[in-house]
Design a protein around this motif. Structure first.
Motif, PDB file in Angstrom:
ATOM      1  N   VAL A  37       0.833  -1.202   0.000  1.00  7.83           N
ATOM      2  CA  VAL A  37       0.000   0.000   0.000  1.00  7.83           C
ATOM      3  C   VAL A  37       0.869   1.254   0.000  1.00  7.83           C
ATOM      4  O   VAL A  37       0.617   2.195  -0.766  1.00  7.83           O
ATOM      5  CB  VAL A  37      -0.963  -0.015   1.211  1.00  7.83           C
ATOM      6  N   LEU A  38       1.894   1.291   0.855  1.00  7.27           N
ATOM      7  CA  LEU A  38       2.796   2.444   0.896  1.00  7.27           C
ATOM      8  C   LEU A  38       3.475   2.669  -0.447  1.00  7.27           C
ATOM      9  O   LEU A  38       3.611   3.807  -0.899  1.00  7.27           O
ATOM     10  CB  LEU A  38       3.867   2.255   1.977  1.00  7.27           C
ATOM     11  N   GLY A  39       3.922   1.606  -1.087  1.00  2.00           N
ATOM     12  CA  GLY A  39       4.606   1.738  -2.375  1.00  2.00           C
ATOM     13  C   GLY A  39       3.701   2.252  -3.473  1.00  2.00           C
ATOM     14  O   GLY A  39       4.076   3.140  -4.245  1.00  2.00           O
ATOM     15  N   ALA A  44       2.044   7.147  -6.494  1.00  3.10           N
ATOM     16  CA  ALA A  44       1.053   8.100  -7.017  1.00  3.10           C
ATOM     17  C   ALA A  44       1.308   9.503  -6.478  1.00  3.10           C
ATOM     18  O   ALA A  44       1.267  10.485  -7.227  1.00  3.10           O
ATOM     19  CB  ALA A  44      -0.351   7.630  -6.653  1.00  3.10           C
ATOM     20  N   ILE A  45       1.597   9.599  -5.187  1.00  2.00           N
ATOM     21  CA  ILE A  45       1.860  10.913  -4.576  1.00  2.00           C
ATOM     22  C   ILE A  45       3.134  11.526  -5.133  1.00  2.00           C
ATOM     23  O   ILE A  45       3.176  12.708  -5.479  1.00  2.00           O
ATOM     24  CB  ILE A  45       1.927  10.787  -3.045  1.00  2.00           C
ATOM     25  N   ALA A  46       4.196  10.731  -5.218  1.00  2.00           N
ATOM     26  CA  ALA A  46       5.469  11.256  -5.722  1.00  2.00           C
ATOM     27  C   ALA A  46       5.351  11.668  -7.187  1.00  2.00           C
ATOM     28  O   ALA A  46       5.902  12.699  -7.582  1.00  2.00           O
ATOM     29  CB  ALA A  46       6.575  10.223  -5.546  1.00  2.00           C
ATOM     30  N   SER A  47       4.642  10.895  -7.990  1.00  2.00           N
ATOM     31  CA  SER A  47       4.454  11.270  -9.395  1.00  2.00           C
ATOM     32  C   SER A  47       3.708  12.589  -9.504  1.00  2.00           C
ATOM     33  O   SER A  47       4.032  13.436 -10.344  1.00  2.00           O
ATOM     34  CB  SER A  47       3.683  10.179 -10.135  1.00  2.00           C
ATOM     35  N   LEU A  74       5.358   9.374   2.953  1.00  2.00           N
ATOM     36  CA  LEU A  74       4.200   8.916   3.734  1.00  2.00           C
ATOM     37  C   LEU A  74       4.612   8.474   5.135  1.00  2.00           C
ATOM     38  O   LEU A  74       3.939   8.807   6.117  1.00  2.00           O
ATOM     39  CB  LEU A  74       3.502   7.767   3.015  1.00  2.00           C
ATOM     40  N   ILE A  75       5.691   7.716   5.247  1.00  2.00           N
ATOM     41  CA  ILE A  75       6.163   7.262   6.561  1.00  2.00           C
ATOM     42  C   ILE A  75       6.540   8.458   7.425  1.00  2.00           C
ATOM     43  O   ILE A  75       6.196   8.529   8.607  1.00  2.00           O
ATOM     44  CB  ILE A  75       7.345   6.280   6.410  1.00  2.00           C
ATOM     45  N   TRP A  76       7.241   9.413   6.840  1.00  2.00           N
ATOM     46  CA  TRP A  76       7.613  10.621   7.569  1.00  2.00           C
ATOM     47  C   TRP A  76       6.379  11.383   8.030  1.00  2.00           C
ATOM     48  O   TRP A  76       6.318  11.870   9.165  1.00  2.00           O
ATOM     49  CB  TRP A  76       8.489  11.514   6.688  1.00  2.00           C
ATOM     50  N   GLY A  77       5.382  11.494   7.165  1.00  2.00           N
ATOM     51  CA  GLY A  77       4.150  12.202   7.504  1.00  2.00           C
ATOM     52  C   GLY A  77       3.401  11.534   8.646  1.00  2.00           C
ATOM     53  O   GLY A  77       2.891  12.205   9.554  1.00  2.00           O
ATOM     54  N   VAL A  78       3.325  10.206   8.621  1.00  6.43           N
ATOM     55  CA  VAL A  78       2.644   9.477   9.701  1.00  6.43           C
ATOM     56  C   VAL A  78       3.383   9.668  11.016  1.00  6.43           C
ATOM     57  O   VAL A  78       2.770   9.886  12.064  1.00  6.43           O
ATOM     58  CB  VAL A  78       2.520   7.984   9.345  1.00  6.43           C
ATOM     59  N   ARG A  79       4.707   9.622  10.984  1.00  5.80           N
ATOM     60  CA  ARG A  79       5.484   9.850  12.201  1.00  5.80           C
ATOM     61  C   ARG A  79       5.296  11.260  12.736  1.00  5.80           C
ATOM     62  O   ARG A  79       5.231  11.469  13.939  1.00  5.80           O
ATOM     63  CB  ARG A  79       6.967   9.599  11.930  1.00  5.80           C
ATOM     64  N   ALA A  80       5.189  12.240  11.839  1.00  7.28           N
ATOM     65  CA  ALA A  80       5.003  13.632  12.259  1.00  7.28           C
ATOM     66  C   ALA A  80       3.634  13.821  12.910  1.00  7.28           C
ATOM     67  O   ALA A  80       3.512  14.562  13.892  1.00  7.28           O
ATOM     68  CB  ALA A  80       5.150  14.569  11.067  1.00  7.28           C
TER      69      ALA A  80
END
Length: 83
Positions: A37-39, A44-47, A74-80
């Motif tokens: 899911v993250l990938g 999609a987000i990075a594109s 996404l991982i950074w955002g969830v941690r933030a």
């Protein structure tokens, strides 16, 4: 994802690899399903973000790079949000 011209099965496999690499880089402990899911969502987000900069990726290698970058975001955002 439509711009990359890869199939859905390839998107799942490449998304899983991209999510796994991103979780290794960011040292997060996620399962195989969340890696996929993250990938995929990360690609999609990075594109979308890279399109604003005029950078476009094509093919499976571009999808992989975009997936890794997007999944790390996404991982950074969830941690933030959790902190």
């Amino acid at each position: 994802m439509e711009d990359t011209q890869i199939g859905w099965i390839a998107a799942i496999i490449i998304g899983g690899v991209a999510g796994w690499i991103a979780s290794s880089v960011m040292k997060s402990d996620t399962g195989i399903f969340l890696n996929i899911v993250l990938g995929i969502i990360g690609a999609a987000i990075a594109s979308f973000l890279f399109s604003f900069l005029g950078v476009s990726f094509g093919g499976w290698l571009g999808y992989l790079v975009a997936g890794i970058v997007g999944a790390c975001i996404l991982i950074w955002g969830v941690r933030a949000v959790r902190s």
